[in-house]
Design a protein around this motif. Sequence first.
Motif, PDB file in Angstrom:
ATOM      1  N   LEU A 144       5.195 -46.532  82.942  1.00  0.00           N
ATOM      2  CA  LEU A 144       5.806 -47.636  83.668  1.00  0.00           C
ATOM      3  C   LEU A 144       6.996 -48.225  82.911  1.00  0.00           C
ATOM      4  O   LEU A 144       7.880 -48.832  83.516  1.00  0.00           O
ATOM      5  N   LYS A 145       7.071 -48.007  81.605  1.00  0.00           N
ATOM      6  CA  LYS A 145       8.185 -48.578  80.842  1.00  0.00           C
ATOM      7  C   LYS A 145       9.515 -47.932  81.217  1.00  0.00           C
ATOM      8  O   LYS A 145      10.581 -48.489  80.946  1.00  0.00           O
ATOM      9  N   TYR A 146       9.460 -46.741  81.851  1.00  0.00           N
ATOM     10  CA  TYR A 146      10.685 -46.088  82.297  1.00  0.00           C
ATOM     11  C   TYR A 146      11.061 -46.500  83.724  1.00  0.00           C
ATOM     12  O   TYR A 146      12.052 -46.027  84.273  1.00  0.00           O
TER      13      TYR A 146
ATOM     14  N   ASP B 269      14.524 -43.972  88.091  1.00  0.00           N
ATOM     15  CA  ASP B 269      14.074 -45.321  87.748  1.00  0.00           C
ATOM     16  C   ASP B 269      13.457 -46.037  88.944  1.00  0.00           C
ATOM     17  O   ASP B 269      13.200 -47.246  88.893  1.00  0.00           O
ATOM     18  N   ALA B 270      13.206 -45.295  90.044  1.00  0.00           N
ATOM     19  CA  ALA B 270      12.573 -45.898  91.226  1.00  0.00           C
ATOM     20  C   ALA B 270      11.158 -46.348  90.899  1.00  0.00           C
ATOM     21  O   ALA B 270      10.456 -45.728  90.101  1.00  0.00           O
ATOM     22  N   ASN B 271      10.731 -47.443  91.528  1.00  0.00           N
ATOM     23  CA  ASN B 271       9.348 -47.911  91.347  1.00  0.00           C
ATOM     24  C   ASN B 271       8.587 -47.999  92.672  1.00  0.00           C
ATOM     25  O   ASN B 271       7.416 -48.358  92.696  1.00  0.00           O
ATOM     26  N   VAL B 272       9.265 -47.669  93.779  1.00  0.00           N
ATOM     27  CA  VAL B 272       8.614 -47.549  95.081  1.00  0.00           C
ATOM     28  C   VAL B 272       9.078 -46.236  95.700  1.00  0.00           C
ATOM     29  O   VAL B 272      10.271 -46.055  95.965  1.00  0.00           O
ATOM     30  N   LEU B 273       8.150 -45.328  95.937  1.00  0.00           N
ATOM     31  CA  LEU B 273       8.492 -44.019  96.483  1.00  0.00           C
ATOM     32  C   LEU B 273       8.134 -43.952  97.963  1.00  0.00           C
ATOM     33  O   LEU B 273       7.047 -44.373  98.366  1.00  0.00           O
TER      34      LEU B 273
ATOM     35  N   GLY C 171       4.060 -46.263  89.803  1.00  0.00           N
ATOM     36  CA  GLY C 171       4.571 -47.210  90.778  1.00  0.00           C
ATOM     37  C   GLY C 171       3.796 -47.184  92.088  1.00  0.00           C
ATOM     38  O   GLY C 171       2.663 -46.698  92.169  1.00  0.00           O
ATOM     39  N   THR C 172       4.414 -47.722  93.140  1.00  0.00           N
ATOM     40  CA  THR C 172       3.828 -47.772  94.476  1.00  0.00           C
ATOM     41  C   THR C 172       4.345 -46.582  95.285  1.00  0.00           C
ATOM     42  O   THR C 172       5.539 -46.273  95.226  1.00  0.00           O
ATOM     43  N   VAL C 173       3.467 -45.935  96.034  1.00  0.00           N
ATOM     44  CA  VAL C 173       3.842 -44.717  96.762  1.00  0.00           C
ATOM     45  C   VAL C 173       3.419 -44.829  98.226  1.00  0.00           C
ATOM     46  O   VAL C 173       2.286 -45.214  98.530  1.00  0.00           O
TER      47      VAL C 173
ATOM     48  N   LYS D 266      20.144 -40.097  86.191  1.00  0.00           N
ATOM     49  CA  LYS D 266      19.508 -41.382  86.504  1.00  0.00           C
ATOM     50  C   LYS D 266      18.041 -41.435  86.072  1.00  0.00           C
ATOM     51  O   LYS D 266      17.251 -42.200  86.632  1.00  0.00           O
ATOM     52  N   SER D 267      17.676 -40.606  85.098  1.00  0.00           N
ATOM     53  CA  SER D 267      16.310 -40.654  84.559  1.00  0.00           C
ATOM     54  C   SER D 267      16.337 -41.258  83.168  1.00  0.00           C
ATOM     55  O   SER D 267      17.207 -40.931  82.347  1.00  0.00           O
TER      56      SER D 267
END
Length: 307
Positions: free
Chosen positions: A40-42, A181-185, A211-213, A135-136
Amino acid sequence: DLHSFPTRRSSDLIKAIKTRITQLGQQEKLIKLQSIQLDLKYHQPLKSKTALRLENVSKEVGSRILFPNITFSVPTGAKVAIIGQNGTGKSALFEMIVNHEDGVTLSPQSKIGFFDQKLANLDPDQTILENVSNKSNYPESLIRILLARLYFSGDAIFKKVSSLSGGEKVKVLLGKIFLSDANVLLLDEPTNFLDISTREELESVLISYPGTVFFASHDQRLISTVATHLIVFEDGNVRFIPGKYQEYTEKTDSQPQDQNQLLLLQHELTSVMSRLSLPLLKDKENESLEQRYLGLLEEIKQLKEGK
C-alpha cells in the motif's frame, strides 16, 4: 557384452532425461510460486472508510432504462464482483464512475486504474517492461516478479507490445494497472483472452492487491475466490450485497441458485466463443480456449440434467 551396452546406455540416458525434466519442473514450480507482495505504500491510501458512494444513480440508453435510482456505499478495500447478464448496464456503471457523473462520489484520494477491452493505455512502440514501469513506484525487481507471474520472464519482457497477441496485451495492461499508483481498480471482463493458468495467477494478484477493486466478470471461479462483496444486476434492478459469492448463493433456494449458476456459465460460454473467433490468438491460447469451451458445455449439460 557388446549387445547389452546400447541397452544400458539407453537406459542411463532415459534416467538422465527424466531427472533433468524433474529438476526443470521443480525450478519452474519455484518460479511460478514466487510470491508478489503489492504494498500500500506504493499507492496513496484512501483515508475515508467509504471508497464509493452512489446516490439515486440511474442510467438510460435511449428510451430504455438500464437501472433506476440505485443507492449504496462500498467500503474501502473491498473486492467487488459485478455480475449479471450482458447488456444490463455493468459497463455503463464503470463509465459513470470513471466520469464522476451525478450521484457518484469517490473518496477524495481516489486514483482510478481502468481496464477495458480497448487496451488504449498501452504504447505499442515500447517494450513490455517499459509499459509496465511507466507511472509505477515499484522497484524493477518486483515488476519483473509480477511479469513472471503473468508468464513474461527472461528476455520476453523486452518484446515490443506491437508484436504481442491479444491475450498477451491484456496481461501487459493488467500488470501496468496493478503496479500503477492507482488505488481503485475498475476491471471490465479482465479474464477475456486469458488462458486458464494466467487466470489463476490473476486471482492471486487480485487477492494481494491492497486497494479497492471492482471487476465485472462471468468467471465463477474468479468471483468465488476473490470477491468480498457483490453488485448484482438482475431484472432491471441493482443490488449491493456484502459477503462472498458462496454466502449469496446459500441464501437462495436451490432452484434460483441453479438458475444463477447456469446463467453465469452460459455467459462465460458466449465470451469464450467470441474470443475463439478472433484472428490474433496464438495456438496455445486457442487450445486453452477450446478446452474451456468443451468444459463449459459439459458443466452446462450436467447442471441442466440436475447432476
